[in-house]
Design an enzyme around this catalytic site. Structure first.
Site, PDB file in Angstrom:
ATOM      1  N   LYS A 236       5.991  -1.580   9.782  1.00 24.33           N
ATOM      2  CA  LYS A 236       6.726  -2.004   8.581  1.00 24.33           C
ATOM      3  C   LYS A 236       8.244  -1.808   8.755  1.00 24.33           C
ATOM      4  O   LYS A 236       8.684  -1.322   9.787  1.00 24.33           O
ATOM      5  CB  LYS A 236       6.205  -1.244   7.365  1.00 24.33           C
ATOM      6  CG  LYS A 236       4.694  -1.090   7.332  1.00 24.33           C
ATOM      7  CD  LYS A 236       3.918  -2.401   7.248  1.00 24.33           C
ATOM      8  CE  LYS A 236       2.415  -2.104   7.245  1.00 24.33           C
ATOM      9  NZ  LYS A 236       1.577  -3.219   6.895  1.00 24.33           N
TER      10      LYS A 236
HETATM   11  C1  LIG Z   1       0.187  -2.749   6.255  1.00 24.35           C
HETATM   12  C2  LIG Z   1      -0.269  -3.416   5.021  1.00 24.35           C
HETATM   13  C3  LIG Z   1      -1.008  -2.739   4.033  1.00 24.35           C
HETATM   14  C4  LIG Z   1      -1.601  -1.393   4.234  1.00 24.35           C
HETATM   15  O1  LIG Z   1      -0.735  -0.416   4.619  1.00 24.35           O
HETATM   16  P1  LIG Z   1      -1.270   0.851   5.491  1.00 24.35           P
HETATM   17  O2  LIG Z   1      -0.151   1.800   5.386  1.00 24.35           O
HETATM   18  O3  LIG Z   1      -1.521   0.327   6.871  1.00 24.35           O
HETATM   19  O4  LIG Z   1      -2.506   1.343   4.840  1.00 24.35           O
HETATM   20  C5  LIG Z   1      -1.269  -3.389   2.850  1.00 24.35           C
HETATM   21  N1  LIG Z   1      -0.872  -4.647   2.653  1.00 24.35           N
HETATM   22  C6  LIG Z   1      -0.193  -5.344   3.568  1.00 24.35           C
HETATM   23  C7  LIG Z   1       0.254  -6.728   3.244  1.00 24.35           C
HETATM   24  C8  LIG Z   1       0.118  -4.767   4.795  1.00 24.35           C
HETATM   25  O5  LIG Z   1       0.772  -5.469   5.717  1.00 24.35           O
END
Ligand SMILES: *Cc1c(COP(=O)(O)O)cnc(C)c1O
Length: 451
Positions: A236
């Site tokens: 992210k």
């Molecule tokens: C990464 C992601 C999540 C979940 O996040 P985690 O921290 O990996 O549990 C939820 N929604 C989207 C669109 C994502 O890309």
């Protein structure tokens, strides 16, 4: 806090080093030569001998700031948020809320647990339906199922976010919420989504996991719907390896989220902030963030705008560099200035042309990217087959849950759009010469697509 909307002129001025030259696509870096060069896939020399690679953004910006925050926690000997004095998690929550312009932020262990917490805050449960885009991450679907509610998919449009015109056709008297997901750095069409939600009295959960720092019409994503979530996993915008957050302006939703993530309880200083709590405790979880994670995120938050500005600048150079290609159709966007710039996508018209684009780009040493980081959920076997941890799971044990059919045939528009989309991933630390290579590679392969 609302971010002042920059005019298009100011926006272009911030593109930076290339200045006025970048306004004219014909003089963009790498443009002149590339148009007549032989593509590598046809036997020409590749643009790069060693392939260009993007890397996770956040760690490229780790420095003394995160190091000091982390050492503070080690030295304190209190890595648990509620027992030390000056909690890093609390400091991060306050800074994050202030940064994106919401009243309340709650740090949790992941984006997935943030979604589960948001659903719990909205009291979503058995008998309720939640509308999700057919293309997003598993967590959106899993959070709904873990609450015992029924996920209902809507198609995406050319922005790669949920198609507003398809949402209304999915609404029933049982619908409780819509989850627009701001995917691959792009922002969903929030004005239209909010209007539909208000008209039908539905809640809106913004999934900002792939768009931290993204904005829609001057507001940060997450600050527009009833409740928003983020993820700080490695892929992210900013990261502590794992981590997540729930944000809202609604004190009741926040109290319920707080209690759900912390065994039903409410603790200082939030007890005072929430008037000693207006709700009773209920069955809950432990999704508390630890102090090491909070420390890194407190540091990373200070880099968020730097990362976003670099991504936007680099994406703008690429977009400007290919803007004059005949018939080129860049990804549709609900707000070009708010787009994070983490990917530049082109609508290549057909899957055949897209696949040729990916093969030809790989040969140039500038790998192309298909839309990634998400799944066509209805087509995924565990979802198509409604597999749960117990055969009588409430989501699929109602007449609606038994009747609903997922599978690839339930989202043909989504599959078609994703199949004709290709582009390049942007890295905040790409050099001018890397950007030149990207523009040159796209221009080289573009005419080959129809050969
Ligand atoms: C990464 C992601 C999540 C979940 O996040 P985690 O921290 O990996 O549990 C939820 N929604 C989207 C669109 C994502 O890309």
């Amino acid at each position: 806090m609302t971010v002042p909307t920059t005019s298009r002129r100011e926006f272009l001025a911030t593109i930076g080093a290339l200045g006025a030259a970048s306004l004219n696509a014909r003089t963009a870096p790498g443009a002149e030569a590339a148009d007549s060069e032989k593509p590598a896939i046809d036997g020409g020399a590749p643009v790069r001998s060693s392939p260009l690679r993007s890397r996770p953004y956040g760690p490229q910006f780790y420095d003394e700031v995160e190091r000091k925050e982390l050492l503070d926690v080690l030295d304190s000997k209190y890595p648990f948020r509620w027992w030390g004095g000056d909690s890093k998690v609390l400091q991060f929550e306050r800074a994050y809320a202030a940064h994106i312009g919401v009243k309340h932020a709650l740090a949790v262990t992941s984006g997935t647990t943030a979604l589960f917490t948001a659903m719990a805050a909205l009291e979503i449960g058995p008998g309720d339906e939640v509308i999700l885009p057919a293309w997003t991450w598993y967590a959106d679907y899993d959070a709904v199922v873990l609450c015992g509610a029924l996920p209902v998919f809507a198609e995406i449009d050319e922005s790669l976010a949920i198609a507003p015109d398809d949402i209304e056709t999915r609404i029933t008297p049982r619908t409780k919420a819509i989850v627009p997901s701001h995917l691959q750095g792009g922002v969903a069409d929030m004005d239209r989504i909010m209007a539909i939600a208000r008209k039908h009295n539905l809640r809106v959960v913004e999934d900002c996991a792939q768009c931290a720092g993204g904005r829609y019409k001057g507001k940060y994503v997450g600050a527009i719907g009833d409740i928003g979530i983020n993820s700080f996993q490695l892929s992210k915008t900013i990261t502590s390896g794992e981590g997540g957050a729930v944000v809202t302006n609604d004190a009741t939703l926040f109290e319920r989220a707080m209690r759900f993530h912390d065994v039903g309880s409410l603790r200082a200083p939030y007890t005072q902030q929430l008037n000693n709590g207006l709700l009773a405790a209920f069955a809950a979880c432990n999704f508390r963030m630890n102090e090491f994670t909070g420390a890194v995120l407190k540091g990373q938050l200070q880099k968020l705008e730097t990362i976003c500005a670099a991504l936007r600048k680099n994406a703008a150079v690429i977009r400007e560099g290919i803007a004059d290609l005949p018939g080129v159709k860049l990804r549709k966007t609900a707000d070009p200035e708010g787009d994070l710039g983490s990917v530049v996508f082109i609508d290549l018209g057909t899957r055949k042309r897209r696949d040729r684009f990916l093969r030809a780009m790989a040969a140039e040493g500038v790998p192309g990217a298909a839309p990634g980081g998400s799944i066509v959920l209805p087509a995924d076997p565990r979802i198509a087959n409604k597999v749960t941890i117990h055969p009588e799971w409430p989501s699929f044990n109602t007449p609606q849950g038994k009747a609903i059919r997922y599978g690839a045939e339930s989202c043909p528009r989504t599959i078609e759009i994703l199949g004709r989309t290709g582009g390049v991933v942007v890295d905040p630390k790409y050099s001018e010469s890397d950007l030149k290579d990207i523009v040159r590679a796209i221009r080289k392969v573009y005419r080959y697509l129809d050969s």
